[in-house]
Design a protein around this motif. Sequence first.
Motif, mmCIF file in Angstrom:
data_model
loop_
_atom_site.group_PDB
_atom_site.id
_atom_site.type_symbol
_atom_site.label_atom_id
_atom_site.label_comp_id
_atom_site.label_asym_id
_atom_site.label_seq_id
_atom_site.Cartn_x
_atom_site.Cartn_y
_atom_site.Cartn_z
ATOM 1 N N LEU A 1 0.825 -1.207 0.000
ATOM 2 C CA LEU A 1 0.000 0.000 0.000
ATOM 3 C C LEU A 1 0.862 1.261 0.000
ATOM 4 C CD1 LEU A 1 -2.829 -1.136 2.432
ATOM 5 C CD2 LEU A 1 -3.122 -0.490 0.033
ATOM 6 N N TYR A 2 1.990 1.204 0.680
ATOM 7 C CA TYR A 2 2.923 2.341 0.666
ATOM 8 C C TYR A 2 3.422 2.601 -0.753
ATOM 9 C CZ TYR A 2 7.389 4.795 1.321
ATOM 10 O OH TYR A 2 8.443 5.671 1.228
ATOM 11 N N LEU A 3 3.837 1.556 -1.444
ATOM 12 C CA LEU A 3 4.354 1.720 -2.802
ATOM 13 C C LEU A 3 3.244 2.122 -3.772
ATOM 14 C CD1 LEU A 3 6.819 -1.304 -2.897
ATOM 15 C CD2 LEU A 3 7.348 1.108 -2.508
ATOM 16 N N LEU A 4 2.051 1.567 -3.581
ATOM 17 C CA LEU A 4 0.921 1.976 -4.419
ATOM 18 C C LEU A 4 0.573 3.442 -4.172
ATOM 19 C CD1 LEU A 4 -1.459 -1.133 -4.170
ATOM 20 C CD2 LEU A 4 0.052 -0.508 -6.059
ATOM 21 N N SER A 5 0.730 3.891 -2.923
ATOM 22 C CA SER A 5 0.435 5.298 -2.623
ATOM 23 C C SER A 5 1.432 6.221 -3.312
ATOM 24 C CB SER A 5 0.435 5.540 -1.107
ATOM 25 O OG SER A 5 1.744 5.563 -0.568
ATOM 26 N N ILE A 6 2.682 5.783 -3.439
ATOM 27 C CA ILE A 6 3.682 6.577 -4.161
ATOM 28 C C ILE A 6 3.314 6.659 -5.639
ATOM 29 C CG2 ILE A 6 6.086 6.585 -4.968
ATOM 30 C CD1 ILE A 6 6.899 5.547 -2.227
ATOM 31 N N MET A 7 2.931 5.510 -6.212
ATOM 32 C CA MET A 7 2.516 5.512 -7.612
ATOM 33 C C MET A 7 1.313 6.425 -7.815
ATOM 34 S SD MET A 7 4.293 3.834 -9.835
ATOM 35 C CE MET A 7 3.036 3.797 -11.101
ATOM 36 N N TRP A 8 0.337 6.311 -6.932
ATOM 37 C CA TRP A 8 -0.875 7.126 -7.078
ATOM 38 C C TRP A 8 -0.558 8.616 -6.941
ATOM 39 C CZ3 TRP A 8 -3.400 10.197 -3.335
ATOM 40 C CH2 TRP A 8 -4.590 10.776 -3.803
ATOM 41 N N ARG A 9 0.256 8.970 -5.954
ATOM 42 C CA ARG A 9 0.630 10.377 -5.793
ATOM 43 C C ARG A 9 1.368 10.886 -7.031
ATOM 44 N NH1 ARG A 9 2.284 12.261 0.243
ATOM 45 N NH2 ARG A 9 1.413 10.576 1.468
ATOM 46 N N SER B 1 -7.460 1.731 -3.454
ATOM 47 C CA SER B 1 -6.593 0.937 -2.581
ATOM 48 C C SER B 1 -6.016 1.805 -1.472
ATOM 49 C CB SER B 1 -5.454 0.308 -3.394
ATOM 50 O OG SER B 1 -5.936 -0.664 -4.285
ATOM 51 N N VAL B 2 -5.481 2.955 -1.859
ATOM 52 C CA VAL B 2 -4.856 3.861 -0.897
ATOM 53 C C VAL B 2 -5.891 4.412 0.081
ATOM 54 C CG1 VAL B 2 -3.679 6.092 -0.683
ATOM 55 C CG2 VAL B 2 -2.984 4.479 -2.464
ATOM 56 N N LYS B 3 -7.047 4.764 -0.435
ATOM 57 C CA LYS B 3 -8.089 5.398 0.380
ATOM 58 C C LYS B 3 -8.707 4.432 1.377
ATOM 59 C CE LYS B 3 -12.222 8.287 -0.234
ATOM 60 N NZ LYS B 3 -13.112 8.908 -1.260
ATOM 61 N N ASN B 4 -8.904 3.183 0.963
ATOM 62 C CA ASN B 4 -9.643 2.218 1.782
ATOM 63 C C ASN B 4 -8.765 1.162 2.446
ATOM 64 O OD1 ASN B 4 -12.455 3.134 1.142
ATOM 65 N ND2 ASN B 4 -11.792 2.649 -0.939
ATOM 66 N N GLU B 5 -7.445 1.286 2.288
ATOM 67 C CA GLU B 5 -6.500 0.336 2.887
ATOM 68 C C GLU B 5 -6.778 -1.096 2.436
ATOM 69 O OE1 GLU B 5 -5.780 0.977 7.146
ATOM 70 O OE2 GLU B 5 -6.950 2.823 6.959
ATOM 71 N N ARG B 6 -7.179 -1.226 1.191
ATOM 72 C CA ARG B 6 -7.422 -2.533 0.589
ATOM 73 C C ARG B 6 -6.717 -2.584 -0.757
ATOM 74 N NH1 ARG B 6 -13.583 -3.634 -0.021
ATOM 75 N NH2 ARG B 6 -12.724 -5.585 -0.844
#
Length: 252
Positions: free
Chosen positions: A106-114, A142-147
């Motif tokens: 989720l951390y890495l996905l959050s970087i991609m999303w940002r 995914s980032v918003k809902n922790e899923r």
Amino acid sequence: MKNGICKLCDLEKELKRSHVIGRAVFKKALKGANHALRFDKQHNKVVKDQDQWATYMLCGECEHKLNKKYEDYSLNILRNRMKSVKHKKRNYHYEIQGVDQKKLMLYLLSIMWRGIESNHEVFKKLKIFDESPVAKNFLKESVKNERIFLTECFDLRISKLVSLIAPFNEMDLDFITDIYCNIDKKQRIRFLTIFEGYCFEFFFLTDKSQFLTGLGVLKKNKSILKMPYIDIFSIPEFQKSLSEMLESQNQH
């Protein structure tokens, strides 16, 4: 102060300057300096740069949420600062035991999303996701809902940086690159970035036959992460950037 629509909660609020790759990563990589060296492709020269790739993107609440939920945990894991987690240097791989791989994903996905949502020029290559709202939205959800949604559409891989041709220690390999993009031999869209002494790869899949296997591939239900070692000078994107910087230095 700037008001606008927060990219995560979609509410109109006061926006903060949000880092795609967190300020804590830059602070550690800069080692106390107030600038880094960057290759300016437009003017073909190496320049001193204080830019940490921050733009107005998230409200304070959402910025705090991403930092506390994902970044704090993941950086402590990668930096070996948690007593419950063990780092092991094996002969043929680097191992982290006791890691919550879902949080790391989720951390890495959050970087991609940002990066996708950022209007900073460093991340303009990620604008290809503007043509694929499904991919863009699954990252946000995914980032918003922790899923983690649509795991059949992507893979994440982490490798531990080493140097086989120069006596660099781990601190020497602690630097940051922007996000590179290419199409690999299996027609996967591949994004790569380097920070904290690791190489991170995001693969966007278009076919089930493109799934990654082997060391370093993150699995959300696993607690032991075995990563391959990768020679920093063997990474084509790093080789190209280094060559451009050296060539520029020779010309000035």
